[in-house]
Design an enzyme around this catalytic site. Sequence first.
Site, PDB file in Angstrom:
ATOM      1  CG  ASP A  87      -1.470  25.958 -29.157  1.00 51.36           C
ATOM      2  OD1 ASP A  87      -1.037  26.242 -28.018  1.00 51.36           O
ATOM      3  OD2 ASP A  87      -2.682  25.758 -29.374  1.00 51.36           O
ATOM      4  N   GLY A 117       2.033  23.022 -23.481  1.00 45.77           N
ATOM      5  CA  GLY A 117       1.452  22.610 -22.202  1.00 45.77           C
ATOM      6  C   GLY A 117       0.931  21.188 -22.274  1.00 45.77           C
ATOM      7  CG  ASN A 130       0.764  33.852 -24.590  1.00 45.71           C
ATOM      8  OD1 ASN A 130       1.564  33.777 -25.519  1.00 45.71           O
ATOM      9  ND2 ASN A 130      -0.293  33.041 -24.510  1.00 45.71           N
ATOM     10  CD1 TRP A 131       0.658  40.740 -22.137  1.00 43.63           C
ATOM     11  CD2 TRP A 131       2.245  40.206 -20.658  1.00 43.63           C
ATOM     12  NE1 TRP A 131       1.858  41.224 -22.611  1.00 43.63           N
ATOM     13  CE2 TRP A 131       2.847  40.908 -21.723  1.00 43.63           C
ATOM     14  CE3 TRP A 131       3.066  39.761 -19.614  1.00 43.63           C
ATOM     15  CZ2 TRP A 131       4.217  41.194 -21.770  1.00 43.63           C
ATOM     16  CZ3 TRP A 131       4.428  40.038 -19.664  1.00 43.63           C
ATOM     17  CH2 TRP A 131       4.988  40.740 -20.722  1.00 43.63           C
ATOM     18  NE  ARG A 178      -3.623  26.874 -33.074  1.00 41.59           N
ATOM     19  CZ  ARG A 178      -4.064  27.904 -32.380  1.00 41.59           C
ATOM     20  NH1 ARG A 178      -4.470  28.976 -32.997  1.00 41.59           N
ATOM     21  NH2 ARG A 178      -4.119  27.871 -31.071  1.00 41.59           N
ATOM     22  NE  ARG A 193      -7.992  28.591 -30.266  1.00 44.04           N
ATOM     23  CZ  ARG A 193      -8.485  27.520 -29.611  1.00 44.04           C
ATOM     24  NH1 ARG A 193      -9.655  27.028 -29.951  1.00 44.04           N
ATOM     25  NH2 ARG A 193      -7.819  26.973 -28.618  1.00 44.04           N
TER      26      ARG A 193
END
Length: 238
Positions: free
Chosen positions: A16, A19, A64-65, A184, A190
């Site tokens: 993650d 972005g 993610n769609w 993560r 999460r």
Amino acid sequence: MTEKGHLPSHIAIIMDGNGRWAKHRGFARFRGHREGAESVREITRECAKKHLKQLTLYAFSQENWKRPQREIKLLMKLLKDFLIKERKEINDNNIRMTAIGRISELPEDVQRELAITMEGSKNNTGMVLCLALNYGGRTEIVDAAREIAKNVRNGKISLEEITEDTFKKYLYMSNMSDPDLLIRTGGDMRVSNFLLWEISYTEIWVTPVCWPDFRKAHLEEALKEYTRRERRFGGLRE
Ligand code: FPP
């Protein structure tokens, strides 16, 4: 019970922060994904060198769609390019490529390149690199439950035969060992619908480092922390 000091044999990663990495630098989000693909290369190579049994990467979730079409298209293109370009490196490193998720719903060209890479590496005996693509943990459990129900209806198995062990056989990768360590990146605490069945007793390590910055040194840090932990699986210290 696992003594301290052991390396994990299966690592799963929620990659993650692509972005945010891009945003901090004033780049378009896609630059973060592209740099993230470099981290995929480096971390895969390092894990293979360490003779891990499996590395499972959350590359595209069912959720993610919901992203803009343009980002989805670019992500699929990045994935396709990765599958083509990395074939040689995958084979040179004796890596066996697999995938989990609803693969049949991916664009056809991605499915094709994935099939070629999997087929070409299927006899490799080293680390398994598993890409979670169009993956959702709840869907995996629902898909398994449907198959089991079908087999009960057909009389292939009885209700009594449905145990944790048989249920596991109906998951996307029936012979996959549970991850020992879940990493993560990007700092969020999460699990985001990743491997819900499989991470029951997995050690979790979260780092604020965004995925495009996550390289060998960060992996070493995670491994060091893992070896300090004592896994009791609900039991007591001996
Ligand atoms: C999460 O970052 C990352 C993804 C949704 C995609 C992961 C894809 C890659 C690492 C690159 C390609 C993968 C392979 C296997 C070649 P985000 O966009 O949610 O980051 P943010 O939370 O900062 O917005």
